[in-house]
Design a protein around this motif. Structure first.
Motif, PDB file in Angstrom:
ATOM      1  N   GLU A  19       0.728  -1.441   0.138  1.00  0.00           N
ATOM      2  CA  GLU A  19      -0.114   0.096   0.053  1.00  0.00           C
ATOM      3  C   GLU A  19       0.854   1.144  -0.070  1.00  0.00           C
ATOM      4  O   GLU A  19       0.574   2.222  -0.695  1.00  0.00           O
ATOM      5  N   ILE A  20       2.024   1.148   0.981  1.00  0.00           N
ATOM      6  CA  ILE A  20       2.706   2.561   0.788  1.00  0.00           C
ATOM      7  C   ILE A  20       3.459   2.812  -0.439  1.00  0.00           C
ATOM      8  O   ILE A  20       3.701   3.801  -1.115  1.00  0.00           O
ATOM      9  N   ASN A  21       4.030   1.678  -1.172  1.00  0.00           N
ATOM     10  CA  ASN A  21       4.666   1.665  -2.473  1.00  0.00           C
ATOM     11  C   ASN A  21       3.620   2.255  -3.376  1.00  0.00           C
ATOM     12  O   ASN A  21       3.999   3.097  -4.096  1.00  0.00           O
ATOM     13  N   GLU A  22       2.387   1.565  -3.285  1.00  0.00           N
ATOM     14  CA  GLU A  22       1.368   2.242  -4.269  1.00  0.00           C
ATOM     15  C   GLU A  22       1.004   3.771  -3.913  1.00  0.00           C
ATOM     16  O   GLU A  22       0.910   4.722  -5.059  1.00  0.00           O
ATOM     17  N   ARG A  23       0.906   4.284  -2.829  1.00  0.00           N
ATOM     18  CA  ARG A  23       0.685   5.615  -2.318  1.00  0.00           C
ATOM     19  C   ARG A  23       1.905   6.504  -2.846  1.00  0.00           C
ATOM     20  O   ARG A  23       1.491   7.627  -3.214  1.00  0.00           O
ATOM     21  N   LEU A  24       2.873   5.991  -2.490  1.00  0.00           N
ATOM     22  CA  LEU A  24       4.382   6.774  -3.077  1.00  0.00           C
ATOM     23  C   LEU A  24       4.271   7.057  -4.622  1.00  0.00           C
ATOM     24  O   LEU A  24       4.677   7.986  -5.233  1.00  0.00           O
ATOM     25  N   THR A  25       3.771   6.027  -5.576  1.00  0.00           N
ATOM     26  CA  THR A  25       3.868   5.986  -6.773  1.00  0.00           C
ATOM     27  C   THR A  25       2.919   7.219  -7.070  1.00  0.00           C
ATOM     28  O   THR A  25       3.000   7.819  -8.202  1.00  0.00           O
ATOM     29  N   GLN A  26       1.568   7.054  -6.500  1.00  0.00           N
ATOM     30  CA  GLN A  26       0.632   7.933  -6.745  1.00  0.00           C
ATOM     31  C   GLN A  26       1.168   9.444  -6.543  1.00  0.00           C
ATOM     32  O   GLN A  26       0.828  10.464  -7.207  1.00  0.00           O
ATOM     33  N   LEU A  27       1.645   9.670  -5.609  1.00  0.00           N
ATOM     34  CA  LEU A  27       2.163  10.891  -5.046  1.00  0.00           C
ATOM     35  C   LEU A  27       3.169  11.407  -5.948  1.00  0.00           C
ATOM     36  O   LEU A  27       3.135  12.466  -6.420  1.00  0.00           O
ATOM     37  N   LYS A  28       4.163  10.588  -6.306  1.00  0.00           N
ATOM     38  CA  LYS A  28       5.097  11.071  -7.333  1.00  0.00           C
ATOM     39  C   LYS A  28       4.218  11.322  -8.688  1.00  0.00           C
ATOM     40  O   LYS A  28       4.766  12.619  -9.036  1.00  0.00           O
ATOM     41  N   LYS A  29       3.518  10.595  -9.143  1.00  0.00           N
ATOM     42  CA  LYS A  29       2.670  10.971 -10.328  1.00  0.00           C
ATOM     43  C   LYS A  29       1.948  12.324 -10.181  1.00  0.00           C
ATOM     44  O   LYS A  29       1.859  13.394 -11.006  1.00  0.00           O
ATOM     45  N   SER A  30       1.122  12.421  -9.011  1.00  0.00           N
ATOM     46  CA  SER A  30       0.587  13.750  -8.745  1.00  0.00           C
ATOM     47  C   SER A  30       1.325  14.944  -8.698  1.00  0.00           C
ATOM     48  O   SER A  30       1.052  16.026  -9.261  1.00  0.00           O
ATOM     49  N   HIS A  31       2.510  14.913  -8.140  1.00  0.00           N
ATOM     50  CA  HIS A  31       3.562  15.997  -8.088  1.00  0.00           C
ATOM     51  C   HIS A  31       4.186  16.287  -9.663  1.00  0.00           C
ATOM     52  O   HIS A  31       4.194  17.385  -9.690  1.00  0.00           O
ATOM     53  N   GLY A  32       4.454  15.265 -10.321  1.00  0.00           N
ATOM     54  CA  GLY A  32       4.669  15.432 -11.734  1.00  0.00           C
ATOM     55  C   GLY A  32       3.654  16.484 -12.329  1.00  0.00           C
ATOM     56  O   GLY A  32       3.766  17.200 -13.237  1.00  0.00           O
ATOM     57  N   HIS A  33       2.214  16.045 -12.259  1.00  0.00           N
ATOM     58  CA  HIS A  33       1.155  16.633 -12.796  1.00  0.00           C
ATOM     59  C   HIS A  33       1.288  18.037 -12.252  1.00  0.00           C
ATOM     60  O   HIS A  33       0.988  19.194 -13.035  1.00  0.00           O
ATOM     61  N   TYR A  34       1.413  18.417 -11.137  1.00  0.00           N
ATOM     62  CA  TYR A  34       1.401  19.512 -10.364  1.00  0.00           C
ATOM     63  C   TYR A  34       2.273  20.420 -11.058  1.00  0.00           C
ATOM     64  O   TYR A  34       2.058  21.740 -11.337  1.00  0.00           O
ATOM     65  N   TYR A  35       3.459  19.869 -11.325  1.00  0.00           N
ATOM     66  CA  TYR A  35       4.593  20.818 -11.760  1.00  0.00           C
ATOM     67  C   TYR A  35       4.227  21.396 -13.245  1.00  0.00           C
ATOM     68  O   TYR A  35       4.675  22.366 -13.595  1.00  0.00           O
TER      69      TYR A  35
END
Length: 86
Positions: A19-35
């Motif tokens: 779950e943590i790995n999935e959340r981290l992956t989602q967070l990285k993708k979200s940060h990429g979209h944000y930038y």
């Protein structure tokens, strides 16, 4: 002993690991979209400013470059020179 990481599906205690790995992956993708959105907004702002005030971006960048050079010169002049080793 094996150096491979444990398989999370083998142990129910390790499911949060997955779950943590999935959340981290989602967070990285979200940060990429944000930038990417920030870049798009800045580009739109620059384009709009150039329509109303032609050349404003060039003047801004020239002033920024000059300011940075002055800042670096001040930083260098404020640093004490290193004492020579004796």
């Amino acid at each position: 002993m094996s150096d491979s990481p444990p398989n999370p599906s083998d142990d129910p205690k390790l499911l949060p690991y997955l779950e943590i790995n999935e959340r981290l992956t989602q967070l990285k993708k979200s940060h990429g979209h944000y930038y990417q959105m920030i870049n798009l907004e800045v580009w739109a702002l620059i384009e709009t400013m150039d329509q109303f005030f032609p050349g404003s971006w060039n003047r801004f960048m020239s002033n920024r470059q000059l300011s940075m050079k002055q800042f670096l010169q001040r930083q260098r002049s404020q640093k004490p020179s290193p004492a020579p080793d004796e």
